[in-house]
Motif scaffolding. Structure first.
Motif, short mmCIF file in Angstrom:
data_model
loop_
_atom_site.label_atom_id
_atom_site.label_comp_id
_atom_site.label_asym_id
_atom_site.label_seq_id
_atom_site.Cartn_x
_atom_site.Cartn_y
_atom_site.Cartn_z
N SER A 114 44.06 53.56 39.25
CA SER A 114 42.92 53.25 39.32
C SER A 114 41.84 53.98 38.47
CB SER A 114 42.87 53.81 40.73
OG SER A 114 42.87 55.04 40.71
N SER A 115 41.26 53.59 38.13
CA SER A 115 40.72 54.89 36.79
C SER A 115 39.55 55.85 37.64
CB SER A 115 38.81 53.13 36.47
OG SER A 115 38.09 53.24 37.64
N LEU A 116 39.83 56.37 38.36
CA LEU A 116 39.54 57.36 39.14
C LEU A 116 40.80 58.32 38.55
CD1 LEU A 116 37.32 59.15 40.64
CD2 LEU A 116 38.72 58.72 42.47
N LYS A 117 42.17 57.69 39.15
CA LYS A 117 42.99 58.37 38.51
C LYS A 117 43.19 58.78 37.13
CE LYS A 117 45.06 58.90 43.28
NZ LYS A 117 46.72 58.48 43.88
N LYS A 138 40.24 50.89 30.97
CA LYS A 138 39.73 51.15 32.72
C LYS A 138 38.84 52.56 32.36
CE LYS A 138 43.03 48.23 35.29
NZ LYS A 138 44.36 48.69 35.68
N LEU A 139 38.53 52.58 31.12
CA LEU A 139 37.50 53.76 31.60
C LEU A 139 36.23 53.09 30.79
CD1 LEU A 139 39.59 56.76 30.54
CD2 LEU A 139 39.59 56.46 32.39
N ARG A 140 35.45 54.07 32.14
CA ARG A 140 33.48 53.77 31.74
C ARG A 140 33.06 54.97 31.64
NH1 ARG A 140 32.49 48.12 35.15
NH2 ARG A 140 33.28 46.62 34.27
N SER A 141 32.09 55.41 31.33
CA SER A 141 31.27 56.22 30.99
C SER A 141 29.95 55.59 31.97
CB SER A 141 30.36 56.10 29.34
OG SER A 141 29.45 54.99 29.62
N ALA A 147 23.76 51.24 34.32
CA ALA A 147 23.47 50.62 34.09
C ALA A 147 24.00 48.82 34.08
CB ALA A 147 23.33 50.26 32.65
N ALA A 148 25.18 48.61 35.00
CA ALA A 148 25.10 47.28 35.26
C ALA A 148 25.30 47.27 36.71
CB ALA A 148 26.73 47.42 35.59
N ALA A 149 25.06 48.79 37.58
CA ALA A 149 24.45 48.62 38.47
C ALA A 149 22.91 48.55 39.33
CB ALA A 149 25.03 50.15 38.77
#
Length: 159
Positions: A114-117, A138-141, A147-149
């Protein structure tokens, strides 16, 4: 505690291996007549027929693999670009294994992490000075996810 070296993150990790990786053949060997029939997959199979022209090595036919196409033993199984061996990891604990061999092996994060791990693995790899082959996957800033939310990516319904 050891004194922290400043600028360690900016240093590029280079492989100990100085031998250049040379591939004798980059194309895959394809099975004879696999382009003709849908039921034959392209995976290599040695032709066994008594009249087979590929087995008899006629000119202009598909070439068969032989020992001469083998890779140099010093560079075998190394990734072509950087000269590291790849080591698949799933968590931070598996990253610790590469602590002493970080000049020979590069870590590759498994696809189902997952992106968290992933964030934790990338941070720990920087601390241990271990090269990651897919560290940015799979990493997003925080700005892009926020902005997507805000743009309506959330799951809110109004009635």
């Amino acid at each position: 505690l050891q004194p922290r070296i400043t600028g360690l993150e900016e240093m590029a990790i280079h492989s100990i291996n100085k031998v250049r990786v040379v591939k004798k053949r980059t194309h895959k060997f394809t099975r004879h007549q696999s382009d003709r029939y849908k039921k034959l997959k392209s995976n290599w199979r040695k032709p066994k027929g008594i009249d087979n022209r590929v087995r008899r090595r006629f000119k202009g036919q598909v070439i068969m693999p032989s020992i001469g196409f083998g890779t140099n033993r010093k560079t075998r199984h190394r990734s072509t670009a950087d000269g590291f061996y790849r080591f698949l990891i799933h968590n931070v604990k598996e990253l610790e294994v590469l602590m002493m061999v970080n000049r020979t092996y590069a870590a590759e994060i498994a696809h189902n992490v997952s992106s968290l791990k992933r964030k934790a693995i990338v941070e720990r790899a920087q601390q241990l000075n271990i090269k990651l082959t897919n560290g940015t996957a799979k990493l997003r800033s925080d700005e892009t996810s926020g902005a997507a939310a805000a743009a309506g990516g959330g799951n809110t319904s109004s009635s």
